[in-house]
Design a protein around this motif. Structure first.
Motif, short mmCIF file in Angstrom:
data_model
loop_
_atom_site.label_atom_id
_atom_site.label_comp_id
_atom_site.label_asym_id
_atom_site.label_seq_id
_atom_site.Cartn_x
_atom_site.Cartn_y
_atom_site.Cartn_z
N HIS A 95 66.97 44.41 34.78
CA HIS A 95 67.49 43.65 33.64
C HIS A 95 66.33 42.93 32.95
N CYS A 96 66.23 43.08 31.65
CA CYS A 96 65.37 42.22 30.84
C CYS A 96 66.32 41.44 29.94
N ILE A 97 66.50 40.16 30.23
CA ILE A 97 67.55 39.35 29.63
C ILE A 97 66.95 38.47 28.53
N LEU A 98 67.63 38.43 27.40
CA LEU A 98 67.17 37.67 26.24
C LEU A 98 68.26 36.72 25.75
N ARG A 99 67.82 35.61 25.18
CA ARG A 99 68.73 34.81 24.38
C ARG A 99 68.83 35.45 23.00
N PRO A 100 69.98 35.41 22.33
CA PRO A 100 70.09 35.97 20.98
C PRO A 100 69.15 35.26 20.01
N PRO A 148 77.58 43.86 39.44
CA PRO A 148 76.88 42.92 38.57
C PRO A 148 76.05 41.94 39.39
N VAL A 149 75.05 41.33 38.76
CA VAL A 149 74.35 40.20 39.37
C VAL A 149 75.21 38.98 39.08
N MET A 150 75.83 38.45 40.12
CA MET A 150 76.87 37.44 39.92
C MET A 150 76.38 36.18 39.20
N PRO A 151 75.20 35.62 39.53
CA PRO A 151 74.75 34.44 38.77
C PRO A 151 74.56 34.74 37.28
N LEU A 152 74.17 35.99 36.96
CA LEU A 152 74.03 36.36 35.56
C LEU A 152 75.41 36.47 34.91
N SER A 153 76.39 36.99 35.64
CA SER A 153 77.75 37.04 35.13
C SER A 153 78.25 35.64 34.77
N GLU A 154 77.95 34.69 35.65
CA GLU A 154 78.39 33.31 35.40
C GLU A 154 77.72 32.74 34.16
N GLU A 157 71.61 38.86 25.65
CA GLU A 157 71.36 40.26 25.31
C GLU A 157 70.52 40.90 26.41
N LEU A 158 70.61 42.22 26.53
CA LEU A 158 69.76 42.97 27.45
C LEU A 158 68.86 43.89 26.63
N LEU A 159 67.59 43.98 27.02
CA LEU A 159 66.61 44.80 26.31
C LEU A 159 66.47 46.16 26.98
N PRO A 203 76.51 49.41 31.91
CA PRO A 203 77.61 49.65 30.96
C PRO A 203 78.03 48.39 30.21
N GLU A 204 78.56 48.61 29.01
CA GLU A 204 79.14 47.50 28.25
C GLU A 204 80.26 46.86 29.06
N GLY A 205 80.32 45.55 29.03
CA GLY A 205 81.36 44.85 29.76
C GLY A 205 80.98 44.45 31.17
N THR A 206 79.82 44.94 31.65
CA THR A 206 79.36 44.50 32.96
C THR A 206 79.18 42.98 32.95
N TYR A 207 78.65 42.49 31.82
CA TYR A 207 78.50 41.06 31.59
C TYR A 207 79.23 40.71 30.30
N HIS A 208 79.89 39.59 30.28
CA HIS A 208 80.72 39.20 29.14
C HIS A 208 79.94 39.23 27.82
N GLY A 209 80.43 40.05 26.88
CA GLY A 209 79.86 40.09 25.54
C GLY A 209 78.55 40.83 25.43
N VAL A 210 78.08 41.48 26.49
CA VAL A 210 76.78 42.15 26.47
C VAL A 210 76.99 43.65 26.30
#
Length: 275
Positions: free
Chosen positions: A77-82, A155-161, A169-171, A194-201
């Motif tokens: 995962h490469c995680i970004l703020r919008p 999912p990575v649960m802390p990321l889900s939270e 966003e994911l890069l 997949p879409e929906g693995t994390y809310h809104g991502v």
């Protein structure tokens, strides 16, 4: 998620008569797990295939860990703020990134991704902060880093939270997969979160690495074989309720260990099970 898997495996080892007692240890990283295995602090260890491969190369003639099987797919995962303006790996130049705890699977693979993207040691190299999961997600939520590398099962649960409380966003980092495969054959896969693995991502392509169950070479043959047969025959007991990713708990896929050698009796067990 892997601690959940380890806990289920620990219970299954006892419930199915493979071990008289067993307990799961909560640790920080693949390299720590392998060191504990080598130091007789654990009999089994979970480790990412690329980290295990590097560990074997770095430790020469010392006791080498052997694989019992590939049990899960790990997703980078490469995680970004919008609103960061980061649309590709190359846009990470000059930014501040959380790159994972020292010697963790996240850190090992992230370094290889940055090297493949020619972002290491460049004039505008990103600033790297070696944050583990908790510190990295906290820094991302506060806006003190631009991106966070994180490797885990889905999912990575802390990321889900976190995704349930703020937009993320994911890069797509899959563009460097050909370079990684050329330099490190058999270790890296093309995968999708997949879409929906994390809310809104939204769905994103990324890089996957097999998560291996490792043992010392001196593990008793009958024990290694019994564990392999447990993985295959009782796979239904080993899937965490939260798991949304790929499990490799079949004879056809367990043996795909990215070139890392199998324990001899694990190999024998697979031949008995699969022919």
């Amino acid at each position: 998620m892997y601690f959940q898997f380890a806990s289920l495996l620990s219970k299954a080892l006892v419930a199915n008569g493979v071990a008289e007692q067993s307990s799961a240890l909560n640790t920080q990283a693949s390299a720590q797990n392998l060191a504990m295995l080598a130091g007789n602090e654990a009999e089994l260890a979970l480790a990412l295939a690329d980290t295990a491969d590097q560990y074997r190369k770095d430790h020469g003639s010392q006791t080498q860990p052997l694989a019992l099987g590939r049990v899960y797919q790990n997703y980078f995962h490469c995680i970004l703020r919008p609103g960061t303006g980061i649309e590709s790996l190359h846009d990470l130049a000059g930014r501040t990134i959380g790159t994972g705890a020292p010697e963790s699977g996240t850190w090992v693979t992230g370094q290889r991704i940055l090297e493949a993207a020619k972002l290491k040691n460049s004039a505008n190299a990103p600033t790297e902060l070696q944050y583990g999961y908790a510190a990295g997600l906290d820094a991302l939520s506060r806006g003190s880093i631009d991106a966070l590398f994180l490797f885990g099962g889905l999912p990575v649960m802390p990321l889900s939270e976190l995704a349930s409380s703020m937009d993320l966003e994911l890069l797509d980092v899959s563009g460097v997969l050909p370079q990684l495969r050329e330099r490190y054959p058999d270790l890296y896969d093309a995968v999708v979160i997949p879409e929906g693995t994390y809310h809104g991502v939204k769905s994103v392509q990324t890089i996957g690495v097999g998560n291996l169950l490792m043992a010392r070479a001196d593990m008793a043959d009958d024990l290694a074989g019994a564990i392999v047969k447990l993985l295959v025959d009782h796979a239904d007991q080993l899937v965490p309720d939260s798991s949304a990713g790929i499990q490799f708990l079949t004879t056809e896929t367990l043996i795909s260990t990215g070139g890392l050698p199998l324990h001899p009796d694990a190999r024998t067990a697979y031949r008995e099970l699969h022919g």
